[in-house]
Design an enzyme around this catalytic site. Structure first.
Site, mmCIF file in Angstrom:
data_model
loop_
_atom_site.group_PDB
_atom_site.id
_atom_site.type_symbol
_atom_site.label_atom_id
_atom_site.label_comp_id
_atom_site.label_asym_id
_atom_site.label_seq_id
_atom_site.Cartn_x
_atom_site.Cartn_y
_atom_site.Cartn_z
ATOM 1 N N GLU A 86 9.794 32.748 32.903
ATOM 2 C CA GLU A 86 10.714 33.721 32.324
ATOM 3 C C GLU A 86 10.076 35.099 32.199
ATOM 4 O O GLU A 86 10.732 36.120 32.391
ATOM 5 C CB GLU A 86 11.162 33.239 30.946
ATOM 6 C CG GLU A 86 12.161 34.138 30.250
ATOM 7 C CD GLU A 86 12.681 33.519 28.969
ATOM 8 O OE1 GLU A 86 13.716 34.004 28.454
ATOM 9 O OE2 GLU A 86 12.079 32.541 28.469
ATOM 10 N N GLU A 101 18.701 26.040 24.555
ATOM 11 C CA GLU A 101 19.528 27.077 25.182
ATOM 12 C C GLU A 101 20.275 26.473 26.362
ATOM 13 O O GLU A 101 21.427 26.094 26.232
ATOM 14 C CB GLU A 101 18.662 28.263 25.597
ATOM 15 C CG GLU A 101 19.443 29.518 25.899
ATOM 16 C CD GLU A 101 18.560 30.755 25.929
ATOM 17 O OE1 GLU A 101 19.103 31.832 26.194
ATOM 18 O OE2 GLU A 101 17.342 30.641 25.688
#
Length: 890
Positions: free
Chosen positions: A729, A452
Site C-alpha cells: 500500500e 476493510e
C-alpha cells in the site's frame, strides 16, 4: 486452423447468468492465413444441431466479428442454447467445437418463498433442509437459489458445484443475485435431501468502512430455492422453499468476513440431526430485488504447500507459505474430542515472531473444535489475506503435508505474461499479478486482510489498465460497474468512494469517482466490444454532469474547486505546512480539474462510438472549456506550471492540458524536476500510473527505466529487496530493517502501485490497443511500439487479446544490435514503430527496409498477421527531448 476461447458475454459456458443479448467472442490460431474472408455462426437447441434456430449463413468479409457477434435472436427463460462458428481464411477453414449458454429464470415469476429459521437467537447459524422423493430417474434438473448472507448448498450430502461465497458481494439493497446449478447428476431415485448452511457474509456480518458494522443490509438469515426437475418419464416436479422446510443449528458457531470462523465438529451436520427440528417462517424480502447472477464464480484456483515450519523466539508455531495470498488453509486432523485448533493469519513476521497488528480490528482467525474423528477442515464463510499462519492447540508433531494453502479468487483467464533479464523486475510483475488475484474476489478490493476489504473506486481506476492485460476481466469489471450504476442512482450522479458503498455514503472525489468514465473506456479499448459503453454510458455522463453541477454552483469557472478529495493519495511530496497529510503536495483543485477535463473527453469519445453525435459535441466542448480554464489558471504566459510537483506535470502531459506552444517546456521541467529528485518518484495513487508512461512518450525513456530499476526507497524494487511477494500500500510499508513502518493503514497486498505493469506492457514491450474514431478497438488493430533500454538485456511480453495472441520481445546482443520479435494474430494488423532508427539498415525477416521514407529517429511499418523478426543497430544519438515523427510504409 483452430478456433478457440469461445465465450458468451465474456464467460465460458455461462449457466444462469444475466444475458439480455448474447454476445459471442472467439479467437483463431494455428493458421498461416492472414485475414478472415468469411464466417458463419449457427445456434441450436441441441448439441447435435438438429434443432437449429439461427444460422447466419456464410457471410463474406468482416460482418461477423470475433470481438463481439450479436445474433438476432429472442431468448427464452431456462433454456440452453448451443452455438458454434466456422471461419474461412484465404486458404483454409475450420469449425469450432460446440459451446453453450443457458438462460436464467429471466422474467419468470418466482414460485418459491424467502424463508428464515425460527430460532430465538438470531445469531445461531442455521442449516435449512427439505426431503423429497423421486419415483423415476432424472432427465434434467436445475436449482435456482440464493441464501443470505452466504450459502453452502448440498444435495444428498454432496456440495453442489465448486463455488464459494455465493451469492457474492453487491449492493443488496439494490439487487440480490441468485445462482443456477445443474443438479441432474446429484439427484437419485427414491429419497433426496436438500441442505443449505447459511453464514453472515457481507450481507449481515461485520463489514464496511471504519471497521464496519453488522446487520447493515439485513439482520436475519434467509433462503430462497426453486428446483425444476424433469424426470425420464417426461413428468415435471417443482421443489420450492416454503414453510414446510425445517431448520437445525449448523456446526458453524460464528462466521465473519473480517474476524473469521468457529466450527464445532461435535454438532452433527447431517440432516435431520434432531428428533424435533426447528420450523422455518416466511420472511419479507422483495422478490423484485432478485436478478440472475453477474458475478463470476469464485473458486479455489491454486494450492500452495507451506515452505517451512517456523518456531519463533516467542515460542510460537508458524507456517510460512512463501507467498502472500488470499484464501484459507485446509488441513487434516484426527485430534481428540474437544480439542481446539486455533489458526491466526498474518502477512509478515516481526523480530522473527508472528505479527498481525496491521490488520487493525480484524481478528482473522479460525477455530476448529474436534469431534475425535478423521477430518479434512477448512472454513465455509470467510477468507484471509496471509503468508504466515500461527497454529495453537495442535496435538502431536506438526507435519506440513497435513496443510495446504487454498488460493481463492474469481475465475478469470490469465491473458498476459512479462519476463525480462532482471529477476527483480520479474518478481515485481508476479507481485502485481498476485495482488490482482488476492483482491479480485468478486469485487476489486483495496486489500484482502484487514478490517476493510472494500471496493475502493480509486484503486481499481488506477489499476484497471494493468488488470485488463493480466487477465480477462471483462465480465468481472462489468459486474462491478453495474453495481456502481445501481449505487450512483441513489446519489444524483455522484460516485461513492466504495462500491458497494455499504455504510460509507460519501463520494464525489476526483480520480476515485472517475472510475465511472475511465474503467468503461479502458475496457472498450482492451476488448473492442461496445456493450460495456452501452451499459455504462448514462453512468459516465451522469458523473460528468455531477462535476459540472458542482462547478456551476461554485461560479461556473469550468474548474473543479470544491468538494472533498483524496489528492495524490500517499504521495511523498507533502507540504511543509502539513507534513502528516496523506494527500500529497499536488493541489487538489488542479487534480480535480484535470480529471474533470479528462472524464468529459472520455464521455465525448464514448458518445462517438455509440453514435450519439450531439452529446459527443456537447462533452467535447465541455472538455475544451475546462482545458482552457486550466491553462488560464495554472500556466503562466511563458508556460510555467504553477504547481511544481511530479504528479502535476504528469497529469498535465498525460491528459493533454498543456498549451501546445509550451509543451516542450513542460516536458523539460518534468525531466528537470526528476533530476532534482535524483530520479526518484514522489508520486502517489494519482500520479504513479501515468509517470513512466509519460516519460517514455516524451522521449525520456531512460528515466522511466531508471525509476523501474531503482532499488532504494522509494521504488518498486525496494519492496522486492525486502521480500515482498505482493504490491504494498505504501512505498515504505516496511522500513529498510524489515520493521513495519506503521499499523494504522498499512496493507502488504494492495495492488494500486502495481499499475507500473501497464507501462511494462504498453511501453517497455510496446503492446497497445487502438480506439480510433472508426471504432477499431480491442486489438483488432494494434500499435506496437517497444521502447528498449540497455539497462535491461532483454524483455518479452505475450498478451492473449480479444483478437488473439500478440507477442513482442526485444534483446541486445554483445555488439549492441537490437533484435525485435513480433507476433500478430490472425485477422489483425498493427502499426509497428521501430525506435531510435537514425538511418541505419533495418532487416525485417532478413529483408532490408533501409530505403524506406523515415523522419528523425523512428519509422512506422504497417504489418498484418504473422511472425516478424527485426534487426538493426540501436541509435545512441537520439536526443530524448526531441519530438519524433514517423512515416508509414506499406
Amino acid at each position: 486452423m483452430k478456433i478457440c476461447r469461445l465465450k458468451t458475454n465474456h464467460v465460458t459456458n455461462p449457466l444462469g447468468f444475466t444475458i439480455e443479448k448474447p454476445i459471442f467472442t472467439w479467437t483463431v490460431e494455428n493458421t498461416q492465413d492472414k485475414v478472415q474472408t468469411a464466417a458463419q455462426v449457427t445456434m441450436s437447441l441441441d448439441k447435435h444441431f438438429k434443432q437449429v434456430i439461427f444460422d447466419s449463413g456464410k457471410i463474406d468479409g468482416q460482418s461477423i466479428d470475433s470481438l463481439g457477434y450479436h445474433p438476432p435472436i429472442q431468448l427464452k427463460p431456462r433454456t440452453r442454447y448451443y452455438w458454434k462458428v466456422r471461419v474461412w481464411g484465404e486458404t483454409e477453414s475450420a469449425e469450432s467445437s460446440t459451446v453453450w449458454f443457458e438462460t436464467s429464470k429471466m422474467d419468470e415469476k418466482w414460485q418459491a418463498e424467502w424463508i428464515s429459521p425460527c430460532f430465538e437467537n438470531t445469531l445461531i447459524h442455521p442449516t435449512l433442509y427439505q426431503h423429497f422423493e423421486l419415483h423415476s430417474p432424472v432427465a434434467n434438473a436445475r436449482a435456482y437459489i440464493c441464501g443470505l448472507g452466504l450459502y453452502h448448498f448440498e444435495l444428498n450430502g454432496q456440495k453442489v458445484g465448486e463455488e464459494y461465497f455465493t451469492p457474492y458481494c453487491n449492493a443488496y439493497d439494490q439487487w440480490i443475485q441468485y445462482q443456477t446449478f445443474d443438479i441432474t447428476e446429484v439427484l437419485q431415485v427414491g429419497s433426496n435431501v436438500i441442505a443449505v448452511m447459511l453464514g453472515n457474509g457481507w450481507y449481515k456480518g461485520r463489514y464496511g468502512a471504519n471497521g464496519g458494522k453488522t446487520d447493515f443490509y439485513g439482520n436475519q438469515f434467509a433462503l430462497i430455492c426453486e428446483i425444476h426437475i424433469t424426470l425420464a418419464d417426461g413428468s415435471e416436479l417443482l421443489i420450492v422453499s416454503d414453510p414446510t422446510w425445517k431448520a437445525q443449528q449448523s456446526p458453524i458457531i460464528s462466521s465473519d468476513i473480517f474476524d473469521g470462523e468457529v466450527y464445532d465438529a461435535r454438532i452433527n451436520r447431517n440432516v435431520p440431526s434432531l428428533n424435533r427440528p426447528y420450523e422455518v417462517k416466511p420472511i419479507a424480502i422483495d422478490l423484485g430485488l432478485l436478478e440472475a447472477r453477474r458475478s463470476l464464480p469464485v473458486y479455489v484456483n491454486e494450492e500452495i504447500r507451506p515452505t517451512a515450519v517456523i518456531y519463533t523466539p516467542a515460542g510460537e508455531t508458524v507456517l510460512d507459505f512463501g507467498q502472500n495470498m488470499t484464501g484459507w488453509v485446509r488441513f487434516k486432523t484426527s485430534a481428540p474430542t474437544g480439542t481446539h485448533i486455533h489458526l491466526q493469519f498474518g502477512e509478515v513476521l516481526q523480530d522473527g515472531n508472528f505479527f498481525r497488528d496491521n490488520l487493525r480490528t480484524a481478528k482473522a482467525e479460525y477455530t476448529y473444535i474436534a469431534d475425535g474423528g478423521d477430518a479434512v477442515v477448512m472454513p465455509y464463510f470467510t477468507f484471509y489475506g496471509f503468508r504466515y499462519v500461527k497454529i495453537e492447540g495442535w496435538i502431536g508433531k506438526l507435519d506440513v503435508d497435513n496443510f495446504m494453502g487454498c488460493v481463492i479468487y474469481s475465475r478469470m483467464d490469465i491473458t498476459g505474461e512479462i519476463e525480462t533479464s532482471n529477476k527483480k523486475v520479474n518478481q515485481l510483475f508476479q507481485n502485481a499479478m498476485w495482488g490482482q488475484k488476492g483482491n479480485f474476489l468478486d469485487i476489486p478490493t483495496d486489500c484482502p486482510q484487514r478490517d476493510e476489504r472494500l471496493g475502493w473506486t480509486g484503486d481499481i481506476q488506477i489499476f484497471s489498465g494493468t488488470a485488463g492485460f493480466n487477465m480477462d476481466v471483462a465480465a468481472f469489471l462489468s459486474k462491478y460497474l453495474y453495481d456502481l450504476r445501481k449505487e450512483q442512482l441513489k446519489t444524483g450522479g455522484m460516485v461513492p468512494h466504495i462500491i458497494p458503498m455499504v455504510n460509507l455514503d460519501k463520494g464525489g472525489s476526483c480520480a476515485w469517482g472517475d472510475v465511472a468514465t475511465i474503467v468503461p473506456w479502458n475496457m472498450y479499448e482492451i476488448y473492442g466490444e461496445t456493450s460495456i459503453l452501452e451499459q455504462q454510458y448514462e453512468s459516465m455522463r451522469d458523473w460528468v454532469n455531477y462535476i459540472r453541477g458542482v462547478d456551476d454552483r461554485s461560479g461556473g469557472k469550468r474548474l473543479w474547486t470544491e468538494g472533498t478529495h483524496f489528492g495524490d493519495w500517499l504521495a511523498l511530496d507533502v507540504t511543509i505546512s502539513d507534513p502528516t497529510s496523506r494527500k500529497g503536495g499536488t493541489a487538489e483543485d488542479f487534480i480535480a480539474s484535470a480529471f474533470y477535463c479528462y472524464s468529459a473527453r472520455l464521455v465525448a469519445k464514448a458518445a462517438v462510438v455509440l453514435g450519439k453525435m450531439n452529446e459527443a459535441e456537447e462533452y467535447e466542448q465541455l472538455s475544451m472549456a475546462v482545458k482552457t480554464a486550466i491553462q488560464n489558471e495554472y500556466f503562466t504566459a511563458t508556460g510555467r506550471l504553477a504547481i511544481p510537483t511530479q504528479t502535476a506535470y504528469v497529469l498535465a502531459l498525460f491528459m493533454d492540458l498543456v498549451p501546445d506552444m509550451h509543451r516542450q517546456r513542460v516536458e523539460n521541467d518534468l525531466i528537470a524536476m526528476l533530476n532534482k529528485d535524483k530520479v526518484h518518484l514522489r508520486t502517489g495513487f494519482v500520479g504513479t500510473p501515468y509517470l513512466c508512461r509519460v516519460l517514455s512518450k516524451i522521449g525520456a525513456n531512460d528515466l522511466a527505466y531508471k525509476l523501474l530499476l531503482n532499488e532504494d526507497y522509494p521504488s518498486w524494487l525496494y519492496a522486492i529487496n525486502l521480500g515482498a511477494t505482493t504490491i504494498w500500500e505504501r512505498w515504505n510499508s516496511l522500513n529498510p530493517d524489515g520493521t513495519i513502518s506503521s499499523t494504522g493503514m498499512n496493507s502488504l497486498n494492495h495492488y494500486a502501485y502495481g499499475s507500473i505493469v501497464e507501462w511494462m506492457y504498453r511501453d517497455m514491450c510496446g503492446l497497445n490497443p487502438t480506439s480510433d474514431s472508426d471504432g477499431v478497438a480491442g486489438f483488432r488493430h494494434a500499435k506496437i511500439a517497444p521502447k528498449p533500454d540497455k539497462s535491461l538485456q532483454w524483455a518479452r511480453a505475450s498478451y492473449q487479446s480479444a483478437a488473439g495472441l500478440y507477442k513482442c520481445s526485444w534483446s541486445f546482443d554483445e555488439a549492441g544490435q537490437l533484435n525485435i520479435q513480433i507476433e500478430i494474430p490472425f485477422n489483425a494488423s498493427a502499426n509497428v514503430t521501430i525506435p531510435n532508427f537514425y538511418g541505419c539498415e533495418i532487416l525485417v525477416n532478413n529483408h532490408s527496409v533501409a530505403n524506406v521514407e523515415h523522419d528523425d529517429d523512428n519509422i512506422n511499418l504497417t504489418l498484418g498477421a504473422g511472425n516478424y523478426e527485426i534487426n538493426y543497430q540501436l541509435s545512441t544519438q537520439m536526443n530524448r527531448n526531441e519530438q519524433t515523427s514517423v512515416s508509414e510504409i506499406k
